[in-house]
Each structure stands twice: as C-alpha cells, then as structure tokens.
Scaffold this active site. Structure first.
Site, PDB file in Angstrom:
ATOM      1  N   ASP A 208       4.535 -15.941 -11.083  1.00 55.99           N
ATOM      2  CA  ASP A 208       5.437 -15.539 -12.119  1.00 55.99           C
ATOM      3  C   ASP A 208       5.706 -16.590 -13.162  1.00 55.99           C
ATOM      4  OD1 ASP A 208       7.481 -14.532 -13.658  1.00 55.99           O
ATOM      5  OD2 ASP A 208       8.909 -14.722 -12.224  1.00 55.99           O
TER       6      ASP A 208
ATOM      7  N   ASP B 146       2.586 -12.265 -12.932  1.00 55.44           N
ATOM      8  CA  ASP B 146       1.935 -11.689 -14.284  1.00 55.44           C
ATOM      9  C   ASP B 146       0.521 -12.231 -14.565  1.00 55.44           C
ATOM     10  OD1 ASP B 146       2.496 -14.501 -15.153  1.00 55.44           O
ATOM     11  OD2 ASP B 146       4.703 -13.652 -15.331  1.00 55.44           O
TER      12      ASP B 146
ATOM     13  N   ASP C 118      -9.535  -2.613 -10.687  1.00 57.92           N
ATOM     14  CA  ASP C 118      -9.354  -1.608  -9.715  1.00 57.92           C
ATOM     15  C   ASP C 118      -9.354  -0.168 -10.482  1.00 57.92           C
ATOM     16  OD1 ASP C 118      -8.523  -0.048  -7.462  1.00 57.92           O
ATOM     17  OD2 ASP C 118      -7.448  -2.041  -6.504  1.00 57.92           O
TER      18      ASP C 118
ATOM     19  N   ASP D 232     -10.954   2.926  -5.784  1.00 59.57           N
ATOM     20  CA  ASP D 232      -9.816   3.242  -4.867  1.00 59.57           C
ATOM     21  C   ASP D 232     -10.099   4.464  -4.337  1.00 59.57           C
ATOM     22  OD1 ASP D 232      -6.754   2.304  -4.014  1.00 59.57           O
ATOM     23  OD2 ASP D 232      -6.747   4.663  -5.092  1.00 59.57           O
TER      24      ASP D 232
ATOM     25  N   ASP E  38      -3.043  -3.589   2.009  1.00 61.74           N
ATOM     26  CA  ASP E  38      -2.608  -2.743   2.565  1.00 61.74           C
ATOM     27  C   ASP E  38      -2.605  -3.063   4.269  1.00 61.74           C
ATOM     28  OD1 ASP E  38      -2.555  -0.961   0.520  1.00 61.74           O
ATOM     29  OD2 ASP E  38      -4.510  -0.289   0.776  1.00 61.74           O
TER      30      ASP E  38
HETATM   31  C1  GLC Z   1      -5.520   2.723  -1.569  1.00 64.39           C
HETATM   32  C2  GLC Z   1      -4.806   1.572  -1.986  1.00 64.39           C
HETATM   33  C3  GLC Z   1      -3.467   1.679  -1.682  1.00 64.39           C
HETATM   34  C4  GLC Z   1      -2.869   2.657  -2.335  1.00 64.39           C
HETATM   35  C5  GLC Z   1      -3.745   3.989  -2.119  1.00 64.39           C
HETATM   36  C6  GLC Z   1      -3.436   5.151  -3.077  1.00 64.39           C
HETATM   37  O1  GLC Z   1      -5.851   2.940  -0.343  1.00 64.39           O
HETATM   38  O2  GLC Z   1      -5.475   0.397  -1.568  1.00 64.39           O
HETATM   39  O3  GLC Z   1      -2.628   0.398  -1.719  1.00 64.39           O
HETATM   40  O4  GLC Z   1      -1.749   3.084  -1.965  1.00 64.39           O
HETATM   41  O5  GLC Z   1      -5.119   3.852  -2.270  1.00 64.39           O
HETATM   42  O6  GLC Z   1      -3.722   4.825  -4.320  1.00 64.39           O
END
Ligand code: GLC
Length: 568
Positions: free
Chosen positions: A23, A31, A100, A202, A333
C-alpha cells in the site's frame, strides 16, 4: 529435436494479490504503484511475468472477481496511468504484466446486468442466463453454487431466475450469445493494446451451459454440486477456439486457463499444438486431502505422500510431449503450502525450502505466489467473524449444518481458508510489516521473522534459497528443457525425480517427514550437490543415500555450479 523454449517457459511467474501486496497511500489496501515499487525485488527471483488477480472496478463481494467494468481500473488500486506506468516499468526490466480475465460471470453491478435484469425485451435481455421458475415457483434446477446455496436467484423486476455458478452477486454471462463473446474479446484486446503479456482465464470450464435439468442431490439440502453438472460441457472448446482466434493468436503472450477437472486424457485438446491455451491450472495435486471428492473443507482426509507424487507425475507425463505445465503449490484460493503439504510441527524453513525445491525443479513454469518465497504461513484466527473471505463463511456454515461442532468448523477454516493466502505481504520488521502506514484490511500474520528485510540479510533464509534456485534454473538448461522421470525410492517419504537433457541431468530428492529417510545412493553417484536446504553450517554432514528430516537436495551432472551463493 527439442523445440526452443519461450520466455514464459524459462522464467518464473509471480502471482500478486494486489490488495495485499504493498500500500503506497496509507489506505490499508495495496495498489498498483506498490507493485511498480517492487519490480526490482521481483527481478531477484528471476520473474518474467507478474499475474495480478483482478484490478478492475468492482463492488469487491469476491475481492475483485465480481467485475463491474472490464476496461478500467478500480480507484482503490489507482488509475489507468498507474497501470500504464506499471506495464512500462515492468517491460524495462524484462517483466510482463498478466491480467486476470473473469469471463464466466460479471458483477451484478455491471451495466450489462443492470440493463439485462430490467425486462425480457431490452437489448441486453439475453446477455445473462435467465430461466423461468418451475411451475411451483422454485428454481429451474437443484444446482448448488460453488459458494453455497442455490445457483439461481430470483429477480423480482424481470420475474425470472438468473444463474450464478458462484455468488448471487456474480451472474453468469451467456456465452451462447455472440454479442457477449464479442464484447469480452474486445475487452481482452483492449489490454493487449496496452501491452500486457498474457492472461490467466478464470473459471473457464463453466462458460458452456448444459441442458438445465435436476441432478441427484448429493447432500441433505436437496442440491447437487454445480461442478458435477456444468463443468467441461461438450462444445466448450468451440467457444475457446473462437476466443483464441479473436484474441490470443499472433501475440507474444501466454495464456493459462483455470480449468478444474479437465481430465488428463483431454489435456491435448486444451493445451499444446492443437489446444486453446498455453497452460492449464488443474488441481489434482492441490486436492489430495479430498481424494477426488468435492472440495468440502470439513471432509478433508489424511493423505499419503504417494497421492501427491502420483498427481504430479500424472500431470508431468500428460504434458511431456505436448503442452506445458504451470507448477504451483499456492494461489489466492489455497492455504499456504507449508501448512497444506507438510505435517504439523514441521520446521518452517525446511518445509518452505522443500516445497521450493519441488516447485523450481519440476518441468514447467513455476508460479510463485506472493509471500511463498519468504515462507509465509497460515493464520488461525479466533472466530469466523475475523474472516473476510465469503467462501470461508460458506464452508463454516456447511460444516455446522452437517453437525460438526463450532470448534471443528473453525478448525477446517484454519486449514483451508482463502484468507490464509491473503494476509498482507511481509516486507519489513516495522509496523504491519511495512505493508501499510494505515490499518491493513486484513491483519498481518504475526511472525515478523519471515519478512523480506530479515531474509534478504540471511544467506540461509527461504528467500535466499528461492533466489539461488532461480539462478540455477536460469543456468542449467536441463532444469527447464529436460525430461521428467519419477524415481522410486524404497522409502516412500521421499519424493524423487530426475530431469535429463542429453548428457545433462539433475536429481531432486525431498524428504516430507520428520524422520531420517534413505534412498539408493547410486541415483546420485558421480553427481555434484547443487543445493541443500539445511543451513550452511550443517551441509557438510549431508551424505548421499540419507536425507535428514525435511531435507531437500538437488544433484547435478553439471560441474560448474557448486559455487557459493552471491546476493544479487
Ligand atoms: C476463481 C478464482 C476465485 C474466485 C472464483 C470466482 O476460482 O480464483 O478467487 O472466487 O473464480 O470468480
């Protein structure tokens, strides 16, 4: 003839959870400027690309995985100028920024969804997955969303249900609509024009919807896990080929899809010469505690090391001749790998170095998750209220509903909560480990020994060990281009494998237990010891054929590298 390797195969990828990295404003959340400020640090780990979890405008119900605008920056992370500066500064150092793409769903606050939910005839009416209620008014199917409860939410305004594979605030986009697909491709191309170096895509296995029908309930809530009904539906690859043609083709980038549950025999359709992505994150090695079952935290079982070895060898084999593998033991995760894979009470430094040794010497691109390189560990907070992550709350509720005690439910949260990996990065010995001058959004893990400042000064630290392995991976070609063979040792507590490239070879041996373990010294006869995870003053005691508790060693046929480590 070996194909020559690409930049993203010979360097490390470093994953950043921007909210917890650094930060620079005192707001308590990290950030983009914080990332720019640490690019030189990342260079010392041989990093060629930084994958950032989402930094787009978001209500942050799922910390940015609920996106409200695909082509802008959330003000809490900075501005588009900050982003452009980050990309440019990174490029100067030979680092590419990887975005992402969360394309299975958007936020329920995205203007597309706000328009779509108004009525059944608006121009965006068909951009999400809407269905009528069953005649009795209940949800169209009995599917359970990944974050718990029905995967359908009723919309009063439109008098229909919408589908959400994840939280109700994450409505699924309708990929069957070509306008939706085009809008998503346009957004990805927007970032390519800005100069990004690739994409992590994702939850991609869910984009193609199957027939909407009830499944056999798998628990007493009458629901069935949506993953069992919806993942990897026939026809998904047609969408992905179109995605590739419209976005990825012709760019010097890499793509890695999050594809939970793609079976090894299908891998060549997903990656490699005829595939759609360069790499695929699959989780067979991460889910050893669930032994192939659904990932319900309170169902975790003890697992043998053979399960981990088997899963890793299977993915190494599946990508041996076609495709490439992203090696990872942590992400945002997952729990911290030293807690996930090593027994309780294991020496923390040795545990972290053991995992580092496997990560950096398997065949594939190592993905280092922020803090993994300094041996950050899980946290265990006193009550579920201390946790921010929505899936931790869901798994806690689920454990209670199954009759577990509060203490047992909290214990499974301690083991698996996604917040374990989301506590702020530990930079210095100072307040809040130098992450922020304000109040951190999530508490800093308490052990201040494990900070970049401390570890950079210590040649025996986890950080120094990672840097040494990074240097060796850059210098010994066999560690990147070599073939993989698992070596069977009589003692199953050792994970051992050989990499070979022509006459060059390396052998990795890691003891995952607190007992001394033995292996056949012939496996390393005539080779030089490249690294040993024990502290320098204890290394002379290492003898071929024996591994001390939690010891990791790498041997090589390459002679020149048994040099002392130099701080970069
Ligand atoms: C993927 C991400 C996770 C997120 C999920 C929904 O598994 O890594 O963090 O909650 O998708 O987008």
């Amino acid at each position: 003839m070996k194909k020559s390797l690409k930049w993203w195969q010979t360097s490390q990828v470093y994953q950043i959870y921007p909210k917890s990295f650094l930060d620079t404003t005192g707001s308590g959340t990290g950030d983009l400027n914080g990332i720019t400020a640490r690019l030189d640090y990342l260079k010392t780990l041989g990093v060629g690309a930084v994958w950032m979890t989402p930094v787009y405008p978001s209500p942050m119900v799922d910390n940015g995985y609920d996106i409200a605008d695909y082509t802008a920056i959330d003000p809490s992370y900075g501005t588009m100028e900050d982003m452009e500066r980050l990309i440019a500064e990174a490029k100067k150092r030979g680092i590419r920024i990887v975005m992402d793409l969360v394309y299975n769903h958007s936020s329920d606050q995205h203007p597309w969804f706000l328009a779509s939910k108004k009525d059944r005839t608006n121009p965006k009416a068909d951009w999400y997955v809407w269905r009528d209620a069953k005649p009795d008014g209940s949800a169209p199917t009995n599917w359970r969303s990944i974050f718990g409860g029905s995967a359908w939410t009723w919309c009063e305004e439109r008098q229909q249900y919408y589908l959400h594979t994840f939280a109700p605030q994450q409505p699924d986009l309708n990929w069957a609509n070509p306008d939706v697909r085009q809008a998503l491709y346009d957004a990805a191309n927007f970032w390519l024009d800005k100069g990004v170096g690739g994409f992590r895509i994702d939850a991609i296995v869910y984009i193609k919807k199957p027939e909407f029908k009830d499944g056999q309930p798998d628990s007493n809530d009458g629901l069935v896990d949506i993953h069992a009904m919806e993942a990897n539906t026939t026809g998904i690859l047609d969408y992905l080929h179109e995605f590739k043609e419209n976005v990825f083709d012709g760019h010097d980038i890499f793509t890695v899809g999050e594809a939970n549950g793609v079976p090894a025999e299908d891998l060549d359709k997903w990656v490699g010469d005829n595939g759609v992505f360069d790499m695929l994150f699959e989780f067979s090695h991460m889910d050893v505690q669930f032994l192939g079952g659904a990932e319900v935290w309170c169902h975790a079982k003890p697992w043998p090391l053979t399960a981990l070895k088997k899963a890793l060898t299977a993915s190494q084999t599946a990508t041996a001749n076609n495709g490439w593998y992203p090696i990872f033991f942590e992400n945002h995760d997952q729990p911290r790998c030293i807690n996930h894979f090593l027994p309780e009470g294991a020496d923390r430094d040795l545990a972290a170095k053991g995992m580092a040794t496997v990560l950096m010497t398997l065949r594939g691109t190592p993905f280092i998750y922020e803090g993994q390189e300094i041996g950050m560990a899980n946290v265990a907070w006193g009550s579920i209220e201390c946790y921010n992550d929505l899936s931790s709350h869901n798994q806690y509720r689920r454990a209670l509903a199954e009759g577990h005690t509060e203490a047992a439910a909290l214990h499974s949260v301690h083991r698996f909560s996604r917040d374990n990996a989301r506590t702020p990065m530990q930079w210095t010995r100072g307040t809040h480990s130098g992450f922020t001058t304000g109040l951190p959004w999530l508490p800093v893990e308490h052990d201040r020994t494990y900070t970049v400042e401390n570890e950079a000064e210590n040649a025996d630290s986890v950080l120094s060990y990672y840097r040494r392995l990074a240097k060796q991976r850059a210098e010994i070609e066999c560690l990147t281009a070599g073939d993989y063979t698992e070596l069977l040792t009589a003692d199953e507590s050792i994970y051992a494998f050989r990499r070979t490239l022509g006459a060059e070879a390396t052998v990795t041996l890691v003891n995952f237990t607190a007992e001394t373990a033995s292996y056949d010294a012939d496996l390393v006869r005539g080779m030089n010891r490249l690294v040993d995870s024990y502290p320098t003053d204890a290394q002379a005691d290492e003898e071929p054929g024996i591994l001390r508790p939690f010891e990791a060693v790498v041997y090589t046929t390459v002679a020149t590298l048994a040099q002392p480590f130099q701080e970069q």
